[in-house]
Design a protein around this motif. Structure first.
Motif, PDB file in Angstrom:
ATOM      1  N   ARG A 109       0.961  -1.232  -0.005  1.00  0.00           N
ATOM      2  CA  ARG A 109       0.015  -0.040  -0.154  1.00  0.00           C
ATOM      3  C   ARG A 109       0.752   1.080  -0.239  1.00  0.00           C
ATOM      4  NH1 ARG A 109      -5.210  -0.744   1.219  1.00  0.00           N
ATOM      5  NH2 ARG A 109      -5.126   1.606   2.043  1.00  0.00           N
ATOM      6  N   PHE A 110       0.058   2.261  -0.500  1.00  0.00           N
ATOM      7  CA  PHE A 110       0.793   3.536  -0.113  1.00  0.00           C
ATOM      8  C   PHE A 110       1.146   3.834   1.171  1.00  0.00           C
ATOM      9  CE2 PHE A 110      -0.994   4.297  -4.345  1.00  0.00           C
ATOM     10  CZ  PHE A 110       0.086   4.704  -5.123  1.00  0.00           C
ATOM     11  N   ALA A 111       2.218   4.336   1.623  1.00  0.00           N
ATOM     12  CA  ALA A 111       2.529   4.727   3.170  1.00  0.00           C
ATOM     13  C   ALA A 111       1.629   6.054   3.670  1.00  0.00           C
ATOM     14  CB  ALA A 111       3.965   4.729   3.486  1.00  0.00           C
ATOM     15  N   HIS A 112       1.500   6.958   2.623  1.00  0.00           N
ATOM     16  CA  HIS A 112       0.906   8.058   3.117  1.00  0.00           C
ATOM     17  C   HIS A 112      -0.330   8.141   2.067  1.00  0.00           C
ATOM     18  CE1 HIS A 112       5.118   9.468   3.926  1.00  0.00           C
ATOM     19  NE2 HIS A 112       4.709   8.624   5.167  1.00  0.00           N
ATOM     20  N   ARG A 113      -1.403   9.127   2.483  1.00  0.00           N
ATOM     21  CA  ARG A 113      -2.397   9.340   1.758  1.00  0.00           C
ATOM     22  C   ARG A 113      -2.372  10.470   0.784  1.00  0.00           C
ATOM     23  NH1 ARG A 113      -3.284   4.912   1.227  1.00  0.00           N
ATOM     24  NH2 ARG A 113      -4.858   5.195  -0.046  1.00  0.00           N
ATOM     25  N   GLN A 114      -1.440  11.167   0.888  1.00  0.00           N
ATOM     26  CA  GLN A 114      -0.963  12.189  -0.187  1.00  0.00           C
ATOM     27  C   GLN A 114       0.534  12.179  -0.691  1.00  0.00           C
ATOM     28  OE1 GLN A 114      -3.268  14.952  -0.976  1.00  0.00           O
ATOM     29  NE2 GLN A 114      -4.818  13.529  -0.186  1.00  0.00           N
ATOM     30  N   PRO A 115       0.411  12.554  -1.715  1.00  0.00           N
ATOM     31  CA  PRO A 115       2.095  12.540  -2.358  1.00  0.00           C
ATOM     32  C   PRO A 115       2.880  13.693  -1.551  1.00  0.00           C
ATOM     33  CG  PRO A 115       0.530  13.359  -3.790  1.00  0.00           C
ATOM     34  CD  PRO A 115      -0.343  13.006  -2.854  1.00  0.00           C
ATOM     35  N   ASP A 116       4.308  13.468  -1.169  1.00  0.00           N
ATOM     36  CA  ASP A 116       5.080  14.566  -0.686  1.00  0.00           C
ATOM     37  C   ASP A 116       5.461  15.245  -2.130  1.00  0.00           C
ATOM     38  OD1 ASP A 116       6.656  16.171   0.648  1.00  0.00           O
ATOM     39  OD2 ASP A 116       7.822  14.427   1.244  1.00  0.00           O
ATOM     40  N   VAL A 117       5.061  16.348  -2.250  1.00  0.00           N
ATOM     41  CA  VAL A 117       5.588  17.200  -3.297  1.00  0.00           C
ATOM     42  C   VAL A 117       6.820  18.099  -2.544  1.00  0.00           C
ATOM     43  CG1 VAL A 117       5.148  18.976  -5.022  1.00  0.00           C
ATOM     44  CG2 VAL A 117       3.389  17.457  -4.425  1.00  0.00           C
ATOM     45  N   THR A 118       8.157  17.660  -3.331  1.00  0.00           N
ATOM     46  CA  THR A 118       9.214  18.304  -2.887  1.00  0.00           C
ATOM     47  C   THR A 118       9.830  19.591  -3.656  1.00  0.00           C
ATOM     48  OG1 THR A 118      10.605  16.688  -3.979  1.00  0.00           O
ATOM     49  CG2 THR A 118       9.988  16.114  -1.519  1.00  0.00           C
ATOM     50  N   ALA A 119       9.333  19.602  -4.922  1.00  0.00           N
ATOM     51  CA  ALA A 119      10.032  20.668  -5.703  1.00  0.00           C
ATOM     52  C   ALA A 119       8.844  20.804  -7.084  1.00  0.00           C
ATOM     53  CB  ALA A 119      11.227  20.153  -6.342  1.00  0.00           C
ATOM     54  N   VAL A 120       9.023  21.799  -7.425  1.00  0.00           N
ATOM     55  CA  VAL A 120       8.157  22.202  -8.811  1.00  0.00           C
ATOM     56  C   VAL A 120       9.399  22.883  -9.585  1.00  0.00           C
ATOM     57  CG1 VAL A 120       7.185  24.453  -7.899  1.00  0.00           C
ATOM     58  CG2 VAL A 120       6.450  23.306  -9.782  1.00  0.00           C
ATOM     59  N   THR A 121       9.493  22.421 -10.937  1.00  0.00           N
ATOM     60  CA  THR A 121      10.480  23.042 -11.893  1.00  0.00           C
ATOM     61  C   THR A 121       9.736  23.525 -13.234  1.00  0.00           C
ATOM     62  OG1 THR A 121      12.031  21.233 -11.086  1.00  0.00           O
ATOM     63  CG2 THR A 121      12.529  22.395 -13.251  1.00  0.00           C
ATOM     64  N   THR A 122       9.889  24.742 -13.331  1.00  0.00           N
ATOM     65  CA  THR A 122       9.355  25.437 -14.393  1.00  0.00           C
ATOM     66  C   THR A 122      10.181  25.045 -15.796  1.00  0.00           C
ATOM     67  OG1 THR A 122       8.478  27.277 -13.263  1.00  0.00           O
ATOM     68  CG2 THR A 122       8.915  27.669 -15.739  1.00  0.00           C
ATOM     69  N   LEU A 123       9.357  24.637 -16.648  1.00  0.00           N
ATOM     70  CA  LEU A 123      10.041  24.113 -18.021  1.00  0.00           C
ATOM     71  C   LEU A 123       9.965  25.405 -18.875  1.00  0.00           C
ATOM     72  CD1 LEU A 123       7.706  21.052 -18.932  1.00  0.00           C
ATOM     73  CD2 LEU A 123      10.328  21.251 -18.284  1.00  0.00           C
ATOM     74  N   THR A 124      11.486  25.661 -19.517  1.00  0.00           N
ATOM     75  CA  THR A 124      11.656  26.891 -20.150  1.00  0.00           C
ATOM     76  C   THR A 124      12.353  26.453 -21.659  1.00  0.00           C
ATOM     77  OG1 THR A 124      14.118  27.071 -19.447  1.00  0.00           O
ATOM     78  CG2 THR A 124      12.198  28.046 -18.170  1.00  0.00           C
ATOM     79  N   ASP A 125      12.438  27.313 -22.658  1.00  0.00           N
ATOM     80  CA  ASP A 125      13.030  27.244 -23.838  1.00  0.00           C
ATOM     81  C   ASP A 125      14.583  27.325 -23.527  1.00  0.00           C
ATOM     82  OD1 ASP A 125      13.612  29.831 -23.911  1.00  0.00           O
ATOM     83  OD2 ASP A 125      12.130  30.350 -25.273  1.00  0.00           O
ATOM     84  N   GLN A 126      15.217  27.003 -24.847  1.00  0.00           N
ATOM     85  CA  GLN A 126      16.724  26.810 -24.776  1.00  0.00           C
ATOM     86  C   GLN A 126      17.159  28.333 -24.394  1.00  0.00           C
ATOM     87  OE1 GLN A 126      18.819  24.681 -27.988  1.00  0.00           O
ATOM     88  NE2 GLN A 126      16.827  23.823 -28.507  1.00  0.00           N
ATOM     89  N   ALA A 127      16.537  29.249 -24.505  1.00  0.00           N
ATOM     90  CA  ALA A 127      17.036  30.553 -24.070  1.00  0.00           C
ATOM     91  C   ALA A 127      16.777  30.832 -22.520  1.00  0.00           C
ATOM     92  CB  ALA A 127      16.507  31.891 -25.020  1.00  0.00           C
ATOM     93  N   GLY A 128      16.072  29.870 -21.853  1.00  0.00           N
ATOM     94  CA  GLY A 128      15.773  29.995 -20.373  1.00  0.00           C
ATOM     95  C   GLY A 128      14.483  30.768 -20.279  1.00  0.00           C
ATOM     96  N   ARG A 129      13.689  31.099 -21.343  1.00  0.00           N
ATOM     97  CA  ARG A 129      12.428  31.537 -21.210  1.00  0.00           C
ATOM     98  C   ARG A 129      11.134  30.859 -20.636  1.00  0.00           C
ATOM     99  NH1 ARG A 129      13.617  34.809 -26.697  1.00  0.00           N
ATOM    100  NH2 ARG A 129      13.438  32.445 -27.316  1.00  0.00           N
ATOM    101  N   PRO A 130      10.221  30.961 -19.875  1.00  0.00           N
ATOM    102  CA  PRO A 130       9.108  30.216 -19.794  1.00  0.00           C
ATOM    103  C   PRO A 130       8.431  29.998 -21.143  1.00  0.00           C
ATOM    104  CG  PRO A 130       9.270  31.768 -17.902  1.00  0.00           C
ATOM    105  CD  PRO A 130      10.499  31.960 -18.836  1.00  0.00           C
ATOM    106  N   TYR A 131       7.749  29.074 -21.387  1.00  0.00           N
ATOM    107  CA  TYR A 131       7.167  28.965 -22.511  1.00  0.00           C
ATOM    108  C   TYR A 131       5.870  29.785 -22.702  1.00  0.00           C
ATOM    109  CZ  TYR A 131       9.683  24.721 -23.805  1.00  0.00           C
ATOM    110  OH  TYR A 131      10.985  23.820 -24.046  1.00  0.00           O
ATOM    111  N   PRO A 132       5.605  30.444 -23.612  1.00  0.00           N
ATOM    112  CA  PRO A 132       4.431  31.204 -23.704  1.00  0.00           C
ATOM    113  C   PRO A 132       2.911  30.526 -23.880  1.00  0.00           C
ATOM    114  CG  PRO A 132       5.736  31.610 -25.656  1.00  0.00           C
ATOM    115  CD  PRO A 132       6.455  30.403 -25.140  1.00  0.00           C
ATOM    116  N   ARG A 133       1.986  31.228 -23.142  1.00  0.00           N
ATOM    117  CA  ARG A 133       0.944  30.648 -22.994  1.00  0.00           C
ATOM    118  C   ARG A 133       0.342  29.604 -24.258  1.00  0.00           C
ATOM    119  NH1 ARG A 133      -4.727  31.831 -23.947  1.00  0.00           N
ATOM    120  NH2 ARG A 133      -6.211  31.328 -22.374  1.00  0.00           N
ATOM    121  N   ARG A 134      -0.128  28.503 -24.050  1.00  0.00           N
ATOM    122  CA  ARG A 134      -0.772  27.503 -25.111  1.00  0.00           C
ATOM    123  C   ARG A 134       0.139  27.203 -26.226  1.00  0.00           C
ATOM    124  NH1 ARG A 134      -5.890  26.335 -24.540  1.00  0.00           N
ATOM    125  NH2 ARG A 134      -5.833  25.450 -26.657  1.00  0.00           N
ATOM    126  N   SER A 135       1.645  27.368 -26.142  1.00  0.00           N
ATOM    127  CA  SER A 135       2.764  27.052 -27.114  1.00  0.00           C
ATOM    128  C   SER A 135       3.117  25.639 -26.821  1.00  0.00           C
ATOM    129  CB  SER A 135       3.857  28.042 -27.006  1.00  0.00           C
ATOM    130  OG  SER A 135       4.532  27.984 -25.609  1.00  0.00           O
TER     131      SER A 135
END
Length: 396
Positions: A109-135
């Protein structure tokens, strides 16, 4: 697939030694002779998978300052014991991103009833810019290169001529390093009237991604047929999706094969919420996971209004299947990948919801590897929730 599958309108219903040992331990290989008929494909395999546990995260949950939802891909890193989980948010609610999380087990069984979220990583293009909306429309993710990078797919938007992509990204910074080139047959083509006549089908593109040969090969699977290859699944016929094997370093196609997605067999039992005269159903391949260099597990997810999202998991193999890597369009005479049913959520009594991700997990007490599924909550559409399902081998 992030939106409701297409409606059919009122009055119509559409319903190496180590690798070899692993495969034999999980699911014995089916005969690689003639491809099975659709009825044979749905016949139970001598080995199967069973549902052990489920944990659910309500829609509307936040994690590290972002809406935690739309999880369409997941992958386990055995070096750290952590998972990467990709959101299919098209940079509308928050920047395109993936989460790092823990899902510890306690026995079966799963030991906890919720996942333990440890990090969120923003995806960016090769220039380091976040992707535009709906791209981008992120769908599947895998760790690669010793856990320092991830590779992920975007479905694009075929109806608007936006191509699907396979991107390798630095896992720490989220910055894109390169794209693996896809064959010309995958590029969306619109005619003079703006109708799509070729390429990955809109909202049914690169849902599946896995790696083989120690990460030296990248494998993608379309949700259903390329436009020029045939229609999406109907109640009468399946759909010839393409499984593409590429050299991970160069992107060169090494092979491609037809995976026949099953016909729509689940009948709607109620109208689509908010549209009392409309019934809808669809089916597609939502994930692929390698067993070894030739054998895979594929998730086929159905939508049927009133019924929800039943899933089936199939064992399949490229052995004996036609290589179609150089074909701009299929002829209809290709030998598809044989397949056998190993899991059917309809037998569990559990609403598995909109399953879009599948990965190996840690070892279970009996020594076999766990499998983890993740269900996309579509950010609360029609009451869906983010769900993680733990599967094990049966018999154990």
């Amino acid at each position: 697939m992030t939106a409701l599958p297409r409606s059919t309108g009122p009055g119509r219903r559409r319903t190496g030694p180590a690798a070899a040992a692993l495969l034999a331990a999980l699911i014995p290989a089916a005969p690689a002779s003639a491809a099975p008929t659709p009825a044979a494909a749905d016949a139970p395999h001598p080995w199967s998978l069973r549902l052990l546990d489920t944990l659910s995260v309500p829609a509307g949950t936040d994690a590290l300052g972002t809406p935690f939802g739309g999880l369409s891909g997941i992958d386990f890193d055995p070096r750290t014991g952590r998972y990467a989980a990709l959101s299919d948010d098209r940079a509308e609610r928050a920047p395109a991103r993936f989460y790092t999380l823990d899902l510890p087990l306690d026995g079966y069984r799963f030991a906890h009833r919720q996942p333990d979220v440890t990090a969120v990583t923003t995806l960016t293009d090769q220039a380091g810019r976040p992707y535009p909306r709906r791209s981008v429309d992120p769908e599947s993710i895998r760790w690669t290169t010793g856990g320092t990078r991830v590779v992920w797919t975007s479905e694009g938007a075929g109806a608007q001529g936006q191509p699907a992509t396979v991107t390798e990204t630095d896992a720490a910074s989220g910055r894109a390093l390169r794209e693996l080139p896809l064959p010309p047959a995958y590029r969306p083509v619109l005619d003079a009237a703006g109708r799509q006549v070729a390429g990955v089908r809109d909202n049914e593109a690169l849902e599946g991604l896995t790696t083989t040969a120690g990460g030296s090969r990248t494998v993608t699977l379309t949700e259903s047929a390329l436009v020029q290859d045939g229609p999406a699944p109907t109640p009468e016929t399946g759909s010839p999706a393409r499984l593409l094997v590429q050299d991970h370093t160069t992107g060169r196609p090494l092979a491609a094969h037809v995976y026949e997605v099953g016909r729509v067999t689940d009948t709607p039992t109620a109208p689509v919420p908010g549209t009392p005269d409309t019934y809808a159903a669809a089916r597609g391949a939502s994930e692929v996971l390698a067993l070894d260099a030739t054998d895979f597990l594929v998730v086929e997810r159905t939508y049927a209004s009133g019924l929800g999202y039943p899933i089936r998991i199939y064992w399949t193999t490229t052995r004996g299947a036609t290589d179609v890597r150089d074909r701009g369009a299929l002829t209809g005479h290709e030998h598809p990948m044989p397949k056998r049913l190993v899991f059917d959520s309809r037998t569990t009594g559990v609403n598995t919801d909109n399953v879009e991700g599948l990965t190996w997990g840690p070892r279970l007490p009996d020594g076999t590897r766990a499998l983890i599924l993740v269900a996309d909550d579509n950010f609360g559409l029609f009451g869906s929730a983010t769900k993680f399902h733990l599967l094990g081998r049966w018999p154990g």
